[in-house]
Design a protein around this motif. Structure first.
Motif: not given
Lengths: 332, 66
Positions: A177-197
């Motif tokens: 679907t060429q939703d390429l900006s979704n790919l970084p979310k599918l990695g082995p690790k995503t970082e926390s966003i302080p106070g939000l996630a």
């Protein structure tokens, strides 16, 4: 009958991409060592971390919980399990039972959050009211509640049960679907966003679905082997799973090669464009001034239920015996 | 006499002749060596295992829907 390549006992599995047969004991060791390697390769946890493991009752989250509860003693991190009761009839009743049995057997504290208790509706009811596909509402609510519980218990990471097959399929779909900006979310690790996630880790990043099933089965970790009644076998994801596994049969190792290379290239893919902001109702991660959970529940019930969910989760988690926090030095 | 083979989680049944290989059962059930596992008396077996008359056989689809 095939024999284990390590010890010569009767084999229970053929690991084709390694050209090895393994017996029960060596298969269990193999899956654990694979998870341990991924966790260290992708720097998933550190000593002193508090890790939330959402458990559906299925094999993959059972495997994550079993391995993490074992590794937590070696590495010195804390594991808390979470089950979300979706209210999907008998399926949810059995899923909850399986989750309780697994957490009980492993001695891991379990938090149970009921969608019906929080919103007044089950997932199928919410989907009907919102006139949206049930799987999309389910995904939205689960993502929200998982993050909410993780924030409330001050977790350092959420350990998801996505296995190599799932991630290969999601990545392929994003390519198609060429939703390429979704790919970084599918990695082995995503970082926390302080106070939000709270950031996510995927300990089964390199574990094949079949290996995850065998691990849960052979270690006697309780799990429910049943499909959600809403599953659509003709969905793009499920069709891709069949095709990728035909390719894997012809070219053993193709899934792992793809995922390892993707993990190295994640920084080269476009970052998600949505701005990061804070929901005006509940204060959690949102792409605008109102998060998708508060918007969904506001449209259905007339008021955003994020703040109520936060209160309910706070009271549910207040009785947890959490390990004392040393300081925030562990947090990156 | 054929061996009754249960397919999980679909709930269907197949009948197979003794001597058939586990891999053939997977194919009969519409799976391959990646997407399914054959259990004999509750224990996983490799694809070269040949079914015996008194085996209790289950073919498990390990790929879950998403």
């Amino acid at each position: 009958m095939a024999r284990c390549s390590v010890c010569g006992s009767p084999a229970v599995a053929h690991i084709r991409y390694q050209r090895r047969y393994l017996c029960e004991r060596h298969l269990i060791e193999y899956v654990e060592s694979k998870i341990r390697r991924s966790m260290s390769r992708y720097k998933m946890v550190r000593p002193g971390y508090r890790v939330l493991v959402p458990v559906s009752g299925g094999k993959d989250s059972a495997t994550v919980l079993a391995v993490l509860s074992r590794l937590s003693r070696e590495t010195g991190f804390e594991v808390i399990a979470l089950h979300i009761d979706l209210g999907i009839g008998e399926y949810s009743v059995k899923s909850k039972e399986a989750s309780m049995k697994a957490a009980g057997k492993l001695g891991v504290p379990l938090v149970i959050v009921s969608v019906k208790e929080i919103t007044g509706y089950t997932i199928p009811e919410l989907a009907r009211k919102a006139k949206r596909p049930v799987c999309s509402v389910c995904g939205l609510v689960k993502r929200y509640l998982i993050n909410l519980v993780a924030m409330e218990i001050d977790a350092d990471a959420v350990a998801l049960g996505h296995n190599a097959d799932d991630l290969a399929v999601y990545s392929m779909k994003s390519f198609i679907t060429q939703d390429l900006s979704n790919l970084p979310k599918l990695g082995p690790k995503t970082e926390s966003i302080p106070g939000l996630a709270v950031g996510r880790i995927r300990p089964l990043y390199e574990v094949y679905e079949k290996e995850s099933y065998l691990y849960a089965l052979l270690t006697g970790t309780p799990f429910l082997h049943e499909e959600c009644p809403n599953v659509d076998f003709n969905s793009m994801e499920n069709r891709l799973k069949v095709h990728i596994n035909s390719l894997e049969e012809e070219k053993p190792g193709v899934k792992i090669t793809m995922l390892r290379n993707m993990a190295k290239r994640i920084k080269d893919y476009p970052k998600p464009k949505l701005p990061i902001s804070k929901c005006k109702h509940c204060g959690l991660l949102s792409s605008g001034d109102e998060c998708s959970f508060c918007r969904l529940t506001r449209r259905i019930t007339g008021r955003p239920l994020g703040p109520k969910a936060r209160e309910a989760v706070r009271s549910l988690t207040s009785s947890l015996q959490l390990a004392p926090r040393q300081d925030s030095a562990y947090k990156s | 006499m054929g061996v009754k083979v249960r397919i999980v989680p679909d709930g269907r049944y197949l009948e197979a002749e003794p001597g058939v290989r586990a891999l053939d059962l997977l194919k009969l059930a519409g799976m391959n060596s990646e997407s399914g596992v054959v259990l004999v008396n509750g224990r996983p077996v490799t694809e070269d295992y040949r079914i015996r008359e008194d085996d209790e056989v289950t073919v498990v689809r390990v790929l879950s829907g998403g």
